[in-house]
Write a protein that holds these residues in place. Structure first.
Motif, PDB file in Angstrom:
ATOM      1  N   SER A  41       0.808   1.346  -3.341  1.00 36.78           N
ATOM      2  CA  SER A  41       1.776   1.890  -1.578  1.00 36.78           C
ATOM      3  C   SER A  41       2.761   3.033  -1.484  1.00 36.78           C
ATOM      4  O   SER A  41       3.828   2.751  -0.851  1.00 36.78           O
ATOM      5  CB  SER A  41       1.619   0.648  -0.629  1.00 36.78           C
ATOM      6  N   GLY A  58      -0.201   5.321   0.905  1.00 32.57           N
ATOM      7  CA  GLY A  58      -1.043   6.097  -0.032  1.00 32.57           C
ATOM      8  C   GLY A  58      -0.311   5.580  -1.894  1.00 32.57           C
ATOM      9  O   GLY A  58       0.867   5.472  -2.105  1.00 32.57           O
ATOM     10  N   SER A  59      -1.459   5.805  -2.741  1.00 31.27           N
ATOM     11  CA  SER A  59      -0.098   5.768  -4.248  1.00 31.27           C
ATOM     12  C   SER A  59       0.469   6.600  -4.622  1.00 31.27           C
ATOM     13  O   SER A  59       0.614   7.275  -4.431  1.00 31.27           O
ATOM     14  CB  SER A  59      -1.722   5.178  -5.330  1.00 31.27           C
ATOM     15  N   SER A 161      -6.098   7.291  -3.506  1.00 32.53           N
ATOM     16  CA  SER A 161      -5.549   5.810  -3.591  1.00 32.53           C
ATOM     17  C   SER A 161      -5.137   4.613  -4.964  1.00 32.53           C
ATOM     18  O   SER A 161      -5.806   5.874  -5.793  1.00 32.53           O
ATOM     19  CB  SER A 161      -7.008   4.607  -2.871  1.00 32.53           C
TER      20      SER A 161
END
Length: 233
Positions: A41, A58-59, A161
């Protein structure tokens, strides 16, 4: 007396900058701030996120994982003008600034992703009007001697993601060999694990299980492969 700021405090200083730069650059430029201490994250601020459809929480990206794994940030402060691709297939021109602490360890990434689609269309129109033919291909822009979108040493996939990112890297690595996982020898599977490690996959939580499932192996087997190639995980 100099007061040392924590990594969190340093990164907090960049959050208003994301809003500022995104507003100055306009709607065709996405500005993203990553906190690399939480890869799953990592996005803590983003402006003009309609370009990649990512959000706060988000990643990290595949390129960032590789940079962290190789520690290639150690001898440079930024990486500029490389090609990226969103999950929807949109090609962007990207640049990344490495945010470091007092020990020169990277703690964050400030990234720019420029949607050049409309610019390429405009250039083609002008070329057509001036020269009688279009001079730029669909992916168009020249970066480091290559057209944007062509294979190059530096390319980044922007996933929404961490699960999509992990799966994408694994499938891309498996696609580089012709033998399906169920027919691979232990040595061939170990080679896949070695490549995935080089690409930073095992920095992601839960990656071992994901790799094991795709290689038709057990978690214990993947850990054993990692140990054999002298990797501490």
């Amino acid at each position: 007396m100099v007061v040392k700021k924590s990594a969190s405090e340093l990164l907090q200083n960049y959050i208003p900058l994301v809003e500022f730069l995104g507003s100055v650059m306009g709607q065709h430029c996405e500005v993203v701030l990553h906190d690399i201490r939480n890869l799953e994250s990592s996005i803590i601020a983003i402006k003009n996120n309609h370009i990649s459809n990512r959000n706060v929480g988000g990643s990290i990206t595949d390129l960032a994982l590789k940079i962290l794994k190789e520690k290639s940030y150690a001898n440079k402060d930024f990486l500029i003008n490389y090609a990226g691709k969103t999950q929807e297939g949109k090609i962007v021109k990207s640049s990344t600034f490495f945010i470091k602490d007092l020990n020169e360890e990277v703690i964050g990434l400030l990234c720019f992703n420029m949607d050049v689609g409309c610019m390429i269309e405009t250039k083609n129109l002008l070329d057509n009007l001036i020269n009688g033919s279009s001079q730029v291909g669909a992916n168009g822009l020249q970066l480091n001697g290559r057209e944007l979108g062509e294979p190059c040493d530096t390319f980044e996939d922007l996933h929404t993601s961490i699960e999509d990112l992990t799966t994408s890297i694994i499938l891309k690595t498996l696609s580089e060999v012709e033998v399906p996982p169920e027919r691979m020898s232990p040595d061939e599977k170990m080679e896949i694990v070695s490549k995935l490690n080089e690409r930073g996959v095992f920095l992601i939580k839960g990656a071992v299980s994901e790799v094991a499932a795709n290689l038709k192996s057990s978690d214990a087997t993947i850990y054993r492969y990692l140990q054999k190639i002298d990797i501490k995980y």
